[in-house]
Scaffold this motif. Structure first.
Motif, PDB file in Angstrom:
ATOM      1  N   TYR A 142       0.846  -1.743  -0.443  1.00 36.09           N
ATOM      2  CA  TYR A 142       0.552  -0.808  -0.430  1.00 36.09           C
ATOM      3  C   TYR A 142       1.312   1.685   0.030  1.00 36.09           C
ATOM      4  CZ  TYR A 142       0.755  -0.279   5.177  1.00 36.09           C
ATOM      5  OH  TYR A 142       1.319  -0.773   6.516  1.00 36.09           O
ATOM      6  N   CYS A 143      -0.149   2.267  -0.176  1.00 32.02           N
ATOM      7  CA  CYS A 143       1.461   3.648  -0.539  1.00 32.02           C
ATOM      8  C   CYS A 143       2.148   3.846   0.383  1.00 32.02           C
ATOM      9  CB  CYS A 143       0.417   4.525  -0.514  1.00 32.02           C
ATOM     10  SG  CYS A 143      -0.744   5.939   0.825  1.00 32.02           S
ATOM     11  N   SER A 144       1.501   3.597   1.868  1.00 27.73           N
ATOM     12  CA  SER A 144       2.769   4.167   3.237  1.00 27.73           C
ATOM     13  C   SER A 144       3.954   3.008   2.862  1.00 27.73           C
ATOM     14  CB  SER A 144       2.217   4.571   4.409  1.00 27.73           C
ATOM     15  OG  SER A 144       0.903   3.507   4.572  1.00 27.73           O
ATOM     16  N   GLU A 145       3.418   1.836   3.007  1.00 33.20           N
ATOM     17  CA  GLU A 145       4.437   0.218   2.808  1.00 33.20           C
ATOM     18  C   GLU A 145       5.022   1.234   1.717  1.00 33.20           C
ATOM     19  OE1 GLU A 145       4.209  -4.308   3.607  1.00 33.20           O
ATOM     20  OE2 GLU A 145       2.313  -3.082   2.203  1.00 33.20           O
ATOM     21  N   PHE A 146       4.695   1.501   0.745  1.00 35.32           N
ATOM     22  CA  PHE A 146       6.042   1.171  -0.474  1.00 35.32           C
ATOM     23  C   PHE A 146       6.845   2.350   0.073  1.00 35.32           C
ATOM     24  CE2 PHE A 146       6.392   4.380  -4.094  1.00 35.32           C
ATOM     25  CZ  PHE A 146       7.915   3.477  -4.948  1.00 35.32           C
ATOM     26  N   VAL A 147       6.916   3.476   0.258  1.00 36.54           N
ATOM     27  CA  VAL A 147       7.894   4.501   0.604  1.00 36.54           C
ATOM     28  C   VAL A 147       8.327   3.705   1.686  1.00 36.54           C
ATOM     29  CG1 VAL A 147       7.842   6.962   1.811  1.00 36.54           C
ATOM     30  CG2 VAL A 147       6.271   6.061   0.296  1.00 36.54           C
ATOM     31  N   TYR A 148       7.818   4.095   2.714  1.00 39.83           N
ATOM     32  CA  TYR A 148       8.046   3.219   4.002  1.00 39.83           C
ATOM     33  C   TYR A 148       9.439   1.909   3.186  1.00 39.83           C
ATOM     34  CZ  TYR A 148      10.211   0.466   8.394  1.00 39.83           C
ATOM     35  OH  TYR A 148      10.593   0.503   9.255  1.00 39.83           O
ATOM     36  N   THR A 149       9.319   1.272   2.572  1.00 38.14           N
ATOM     37  CA  THR A 149      10.289   0.339   2.493  1.00 38.14           C
ATOM     38  C   THR A 149      11.043   0.662   1.179  1.00 38.14           C
ATOM     39  OG1 THR A 149       8.754  -0.615   0.564  1.00 38.14           O
ATOM     40  CG2 THR A 149       8.428  -1.547   2.447  1.00 38.14           C
ATOM     41  N   ALA A 150      10.917   1.296   0.535  1.00 37.85           N
ATOM     42  CA  ALA A 150      11.721   2.554  -0.077  1.00 37.85           C
ATOM     43  C   ALA A 150      13.271   2.914   0.826  1.00 37.85           C
ATOM     44  CB  ALA A 150      10.898   3.895  -0.989  1.00 37.85           C
ATOM     45  N   LEU A 151      12.635   3.436   1.537  1.00 40.27           N
ATOM     46  CA  LEU A 151      13.639   4.455   2.728  1.00 40.27           C
ATOM     47  C   LEU A 151      14.321   3.200   2.796  1.00 40.27           C
ATOM     48  CD1 LEU A 151      11.349   7.312   4.071  1.00 40.27           C
ATOM     49  CD2 LEU A 151      13.297   8.009   2.846  1.00 40.27           C
ATOM     50  N   VAL A 152      13.584   2.296   3.514  1.00 40.85           N
ATOM     51  CA  VAL A 152      14.760   1.208   4.839  1.00 40.85           C
ATOM     52  C   VAL A 152      15.192   1.048   3.300  1.00 40.85           C
ATOM     53  CG1 VAL A 152      14.783  -0.530   6.025  1.00 40.85           C
ATOM     54  CG2 VAL A 152      13.255   1.029   6.414  1.00 40.85           C
ATOM     55  N   PHE A 153      15.572   0.130   2.262  1.00 43.61           N
ATOM     56  CA  PHE A 153      16.145  -0.136   1.442  1.00 43.61           C
ATOM     57  C   PHE A 153      17.382   0.765   1.122  1.00 43.61           C
ATOM     58  CE2 PHE A 153      18.313  -0.842  -2.625  1.00 43.61           C
ATOM     59  CZ  PHE A 153      17.959  -2.727  -3.086  1.00 43.61           C
TER      60      PHE A 153
END
Length: 198
Positions: A142-153
């Motif tokens: 979902y949108c915030s999970e995508f942004v979060y996982t990108a930042l954590v990557f």
């Protein structure tokens, strides 16, 4: 021979244009963009935010220019590849006519983090992402999970935040078929100390 040279020239020109459109120069920041929609889905998202900010959908862009591309996971659209990971111009992402619903934040990142973010997004663009809230699915986001996982990557020490846990009841429980929900709210990025609204 002349037609052959024309085709080769056209190919290289087109290739150059495609790369130059996506080749934003690093300016020391990543940009998180948000919008608020007055839809039923948008109003539901606001109930799960951790702050009173009206943020119902977020995405990532590498430039603050109005013609920049925003990467976001959509719940109601798919791209030509059949993926919910959408790449769209900022002015299309900002769908509300009210300026206060369309916002942009600047987050300082290193060149290495910037390159890792781009690498992560390019990798996801080759996959068929589908919209869902199940944390156990690899290609469901979902949108915030995508942004979060990108930042954590990009940097798993600097950008890690704890998800919110909520016990569900009533129709929320029926919809999700879960008793407990662990999630990243649409406004999770406001926890980062160096985030700055533009």
């Amino acid at each position: 021979m002349k037609i052959y040279l024309t085709k080769i020239t056209a190919f290289f020109l087109l290739t150059f244009m495609l790369f130059s459109c996506d080749n934003i120069s690093y300016d020391g920041h990543l940009y998180i963009v948000s919008r608020n929609s007055k839809s039923k889905e948008g109003n539901l998202v606001l109930k799960y935010n951790s702050t009173p900010n009206d943020i119902s959908h977020i995405g990532i862009t590498f430039s603050k220019d109005i013609d920049a591309y925003v990467y976001n996971v959509s719940y109601d659209s798919i791209n030509s590849f059949g993926s919910s990971l959408i790449k769209e111009k900022l002015d299309l992402f900002w769908s509300s006519p009210n300026k206060e619903d369309n916002r942009i934040w600047s987050l300082p990142i290193s060149k290495e983090e910037y390159e890792r973010l781009k690498e992560y997004i390019k990798k996801l663009e080759k996959e068929k992402i589908h919209f869902d809230f199940d944390p156990k699915t690899n290609l469901g986001l979902y949108c915030s999970e995508f942004v979060y996982t990108a930042l954590v990557f990009a940097n798993n020490k600097k950008f890690t935040v704890k998800p919110i846990g909520k016990k569900l009841k009533g129709y929320e429980r029926l919809i999700t078929n879960e008793e407990y929900l662990s999630y990243y709210p649409a406004d999770f990025f406001l926890e980062y100390l160096k985030i700055k609204e533009l």
